[in-house]
Write a protein that holds these residues in place. Structure first.
Motif, PDB file in Angstrom:
ATOM      1  N   MET A   1      11.674  -0.940   0.135  1.00 55.39           N
ATOM      2  CA  MET A   1      10.595  -1.624  -0.535  1.00 55.39           C
ATOM      3  C   MET A   1       9.873  -2.488   0.492  1.00 55.39           C
ATOM      4  N   ALA A   2       8.590  -2.285   0.611  1.00 59.31           N
ATOM      5  CA  ALA A   2       7.818  -3.005   1.615  1.00 59.31           C
ATOM      6  C   ALA A   2       7.573  -4.442   1.178  1.00 59.31           C
ATOM      7  N   LYS A   3       7.707  -5.359   2.135  1.00 57.82           N
ATOM      8  CA  LYS A   3       7.458  -6.768   1.838  1.00 57.82           C
ATOM      9  C   LYS A   3       5.983  -7.074   2.104  1.00 57.82           C
ATOM     10  N   THR A   4       5.397  -7.893   1.234  1.00 56.35           N
ATOM     11  CA  THR A   4       4.023  -8.332   1.451  1.00 56.35           C
ATOM     12  C   THR A   4       4.043  -9.806   1.805  1.00 56.35           C
ATOM     13  N   ASN A   5       3.077 -10.191   2.602  1.00 56.12           N
ATOM     14  CA  ASN A   5       3.032 -11.603   2.951  1.00 56.12           C
ATOM     15  C   ASN A   5       2.475 -12.413   1.784  1.00 56.12           C
ATOM     16  N   PRO A   6       2.706 -13.709   1.756  1.00 52.54           N
ATOM     17  CA  PRO A   6       2.285 -14.528   0.614  1.00 52.54           C
ATOM     18  C   PRO A   6       0.784 -14.488   0.345  1.00 52.54           C
ATOM     19  N   VAL A   7      -0.035 -14.424   1.368  1.00 48.23           N
ATOM     20  CA  VAL A   7      -1.485 -14.398   1.174  1.00 48.23           C
ATOM     21  C   VAL A   7      -1.891 -13.123   0.442  1.00 48.23           C
ATOM     22  N   GLU A   8      -1.352 -11.992   0.863  1.00 48.26           N
ATOM     23  CA  GLU A   8      -1.671 -10.716   0.216  1.00 48.26           C
ATOM     24  C   GLU A   8      -1.159 -10.708  -1.231  1.00 48.26           C
ATOM     25  N   PHE A   9       0.020 -11.274  -1.427  1.00 53.87           N
ATOM     26  CA  PHE A   9       0.582 -11.337  -2.777  1.00 53.87           C
ATOM     27  C   PHE A   9      -0.346 -12.098  -3.716  1.00 53.87           C
ATOM     28  N   PHE A  10      -0.812 -13.283  -3.288  1.00 55.42           N
ATOM     29  CA  PHE A  10      -1.687 -14.077  -4.153  1.00 55.42           C
ATOM     30  C   PHE A  10      -3.044 -13.411  -4.346  1.00 55.42           C
TER      31      PHE A  10
ATOM     32  N   GLU B   1      -5.308  -8.969 -10.285  1.00 61.16           N
ATOM     33  CA  GLU B   1      -4.767  -8.570 -11.588  1.00 61.16           C
ATOM     34  C   GLU B   1      -5.186  -9.552 -12.681  1.00 61.16           C
ATOM     35  N   ALA B   2      -5.249 -10.836 -12.355  1.00 67.61           N
ATOM     36  CA  ALA B   2      -5.646 -11.840 -13.348  1.00 67.61           C
ATOM     37  C   ALA B   2      -7.092 -11.633 -13.783  1.00 67.61           C
TER      38      ALA B   2
END
Length: 65
Positions: free
Chosen positions: A1-10, A16-17
């Protein structure tokens, strides 16, 4: 499972919001009113059912006397 950095996550969270469709004030009021109506109807149903069962049980218990 690839990890995403916090900036990309937000960024993904914000994207999505933005897709969320919120109910209008009128839809919210109608839905709330319907919930209250169903609560009252369910309460009345269970009140009547409880009274009937109480009467039947009282009659059955009095037969043995």
């Amino acid at each position: 499972m690839a990890k995403t950095n916090p900036v990309e996550f937000f960024q993904q969270v914000r994207a999505e919001a933005r897709k969320v469709t919120w109910p209008t004030r009128r839809e919210t009021l109608i839905t709330t009113a319907m919930v209250f109506v169903m609560v009252v109807l369910a309460s009345l149903f269970f009140l009547v059912a409880d009274q009937i069962l109480s009467f039947v049980i009282a009659q059955v218990l009095q037969i043995g006397r």
